[in-house]
Motif scaffolding. Sequence first.
Motif, PDB file in Angstrom:
ATOM      1  N   ARG A   1      87.964  92.484  49.030  1.00 53.37           N
ATOM      2  CA  ARG A   1      86.778  91.685  49.394  1.00 53.37           C
ATOM      3  C   ARG A   1      85.545  92.552  49.607  1.00 53.37           C
ATOM      4  O   ARG A   1      84.427  92.088  49.428  1.00 53.37           O
ATOM      5  CB  ARG A   1      87.051  90.884  50.671  1.00 53.37           C
TER       6      ARG A   1
ATOM      7  N   LEU B   1      86.242  83.380  44.167  1.00 59.03           N
ATOM      8  CA  LEU B   1      86.107  84.704  43.542  1.00 59.03           C
ATOM      9  C   LEU B   1      86.544  85.819  44.483  1.00 59.03           C
ATOM     10  O   LEU B   1      87.199  86.769  44.067  1.00 59.03           O
ATOM     11  CB  LEU B   1      84.660  84.946  43.083  1.00 59.03           C
ATOM     12  N   ASN B   2      86.177  85.709  45.760  1.00 62.89           N
ATOM     13  CA  ASN B   2      86.620  86.759  46.684  1.00 62.89           C
ATOM     14  C   ASN B   2      87.671  86.250  47.675  1.00 62.89           C
ATOM     15  O   ASN B   2      87.879  86.818  48.732  1.00 62.89           O
ATOM     16  CB  ASN B   2      85.437  87.378  47.417  1.00 62.89           C
TER      17      ASN B   2
ATOM     18  N   ARG C   1      84.381  94.686  47.842  1.00 57.18           N
ATOM     19  CA  ARG C   1      83.637  94.942  46.599  1.00 57.18           C
ATOM     20  C   ARG C   1      82.686  93.799  46.265  1.00 57.18           C
ATOM     21  O   ARG C   1      81.875  93.914  45.369  1.00 57.18           O
ATOM     22  CB  ARG C   1      84.632  95.144  45.446  1.00 57.18           C
ATOM     23  N   PHE C   2      82.839  92.688  46.980  1.00 55.55           N
ATOM     24  CA  PHE C   2      81.967  91.532  46.781  1.00 55.55           C
ATOM     25  C   PHE C   2      81.004  91.435  47.955  1.00 55.55           C
ATOM     26  O   PHE C   2      81.442  91.364  49.106  1.00 55.55           O
ATOM     27  CB  PHE C   2      82.780  90.232  46.761  1.00 55.55           C
TER      28      PHE C   2
ATOM     29  N   PHE D   1      78.413  88.840  49.804  1.00 56.05           N
ATOM     30  CA  PHE D   1      78.311  87.377  49.815  1.00 56.05           C
ATOM     31  C   PHE D   1      77.112  86.994  50.667  1.00 56.05           C
ATOM     32  O   PHE D   1      77.038  87.367  51.835  1.00 56.05           O
ATOM     33  CB  PHE D   1      79.599  86.754  50.389  1.00 56.05           C
TER      34      PHE D   1
ATOM     35  N   LEU E   1      83.580  91.285  35.799  1.00 55.44           N
ATOM     36  CA  LEU E   1      84.296  90.173  36.417  1.00 55.44           C
ATOM     37  C   LEU E   1      84.803  89.255  35.313  1.00 55.44           C
ATOM     38  O   LEU E   1      84.041  88.868  34.429  1.00 55.44           O
ATOM     39  CB  LEU E   1      83.349  89.389  37.340  1.00 55.44           C
TER      40      LEU E   1
ATOM     41  N   LEU F   1      88.446  91.934  38.772  1.00 55.25           N
ATOM     42  CA  LEU F   1      87.240  92.724  38.981  1.00 55.25           C
ATOM     43  C   LEU F   1      87.519  94.121  38.449  1.00 55.25           C
ATOM     44  O   LEU F   1      88.423  94.805  38.929  1.00 55.25           O
ATOM     45  CB  LEU F   1      86.875  92.780  40.462  1.00 55.25           C
TER      46      LEU F   1
ATOM     47  N   LEU G   1      77.571  87.732  45.442  1.00 58.69           N
ATOM     48  CA  LEU G   1      77.651  86.290  45.243  1.00 58.69           C
ATOM     49  C   LEU G   1      76.599  85.634  46.142  1.00 58.69           C
ATOM     50  O   LEU G   1      76.530  85.932  47.340  1.00 58.69           O
ATOM     51  CB  LEU G   1      79.044  85.778  45.629  1.00 58.69           C
TER      52      LEU G   1
ATOM     53  N   PRO H   1      78.410  96.877  47.364  1.00 53.18           N
ATOM     54  CA  PRO H   1      79.363  96.056  46.598  1.00 53.18           C
ATOM     55  C   PRO H   1      79.214  96.271  45.100  1.00 53.18           C
ATOM     56  O   PRO H   1      78.182  96.744  44.618  1.00 53.18           O
ATOM     57  CB  PRO H   1      78.947  94.628  46.970  1.00 53.18           C
TER      58      PRO H   1
END
Length: 261
Positions: A95, A54-55, A97-98, A100, A9, A67, A178, A174
């Motif tokens: 999104r 970030l996302n 890939r993240f 949360f 990142l 990313l 986060l 992911p």
Amino acid sequence: MTSHNKPLLSVKGLRKSFGEREILKGISFDVMAGQTLVLIGPSGSGKTTVLRCLNYLEVPSAGTIELNGEPIGGAYVGEPPQWSALPESQLALQRRRFGFVFQRFNLFPHLTALQNVAIGPRKVLGVSRQVAEARAAEQLARVSLADHMDKRPSQLSGGQQQRVAIARALAMDPRLILFDEPTSALDPELVHEVLDVMGTLAREGMTMVVVTHEMGFARRVADRLIFMADGDVVEEGPPEDVFSTPREEKTRRFLAHILNR
């Protein structure tokens, strides 16, 4: 192929304004695969806004987020460069890939723990119910909830609900997770069970960006620490350096206040 010396990142010049108020003032940092980056700082310093940018839950006002070398949310194209936003369908793919994990658990009250974790893989990734539930069971076991899969959120403690939320993030496979103050809504005696799971994930090599007020966790688990104040990175470095020998007066004041020293 991912180069081992390139960050997973990369954030450059991240700014975010709401109307006239500039919340983030040009923040830059990198996170390598397998690292845990922890953001600390007073309330209102912009930490949560960083995570939400970030996302692309919040659209940054300026700056770039990459990313694995791929720009998130769009790219600057042309001469002079103009921001070209991705369509929502492509942004949704990014999104995924993240993971949360929020302060509030955001679980579906009418679904069991297993169903809460399986719904993402089923609805978003399109896997079969059988595969989704097997994946959900595996991730619930990973957060020590194998015996609680058939319970609804109301039958679980806050710490257990937050661990379901972590399993839900993990089930989407992911690239990084986060965490936005994942223990702030918990009773003090339940905080450790969530931090223990996060510590285990860090040791297993999950890439994580964590906003927390838990200084013991930050010191013990972070690979790098960023201290933020007023929308800016004031200080960053290995946690032992920042805690033991902070260079900046703002950092010293914050740590003295929060650690009562």
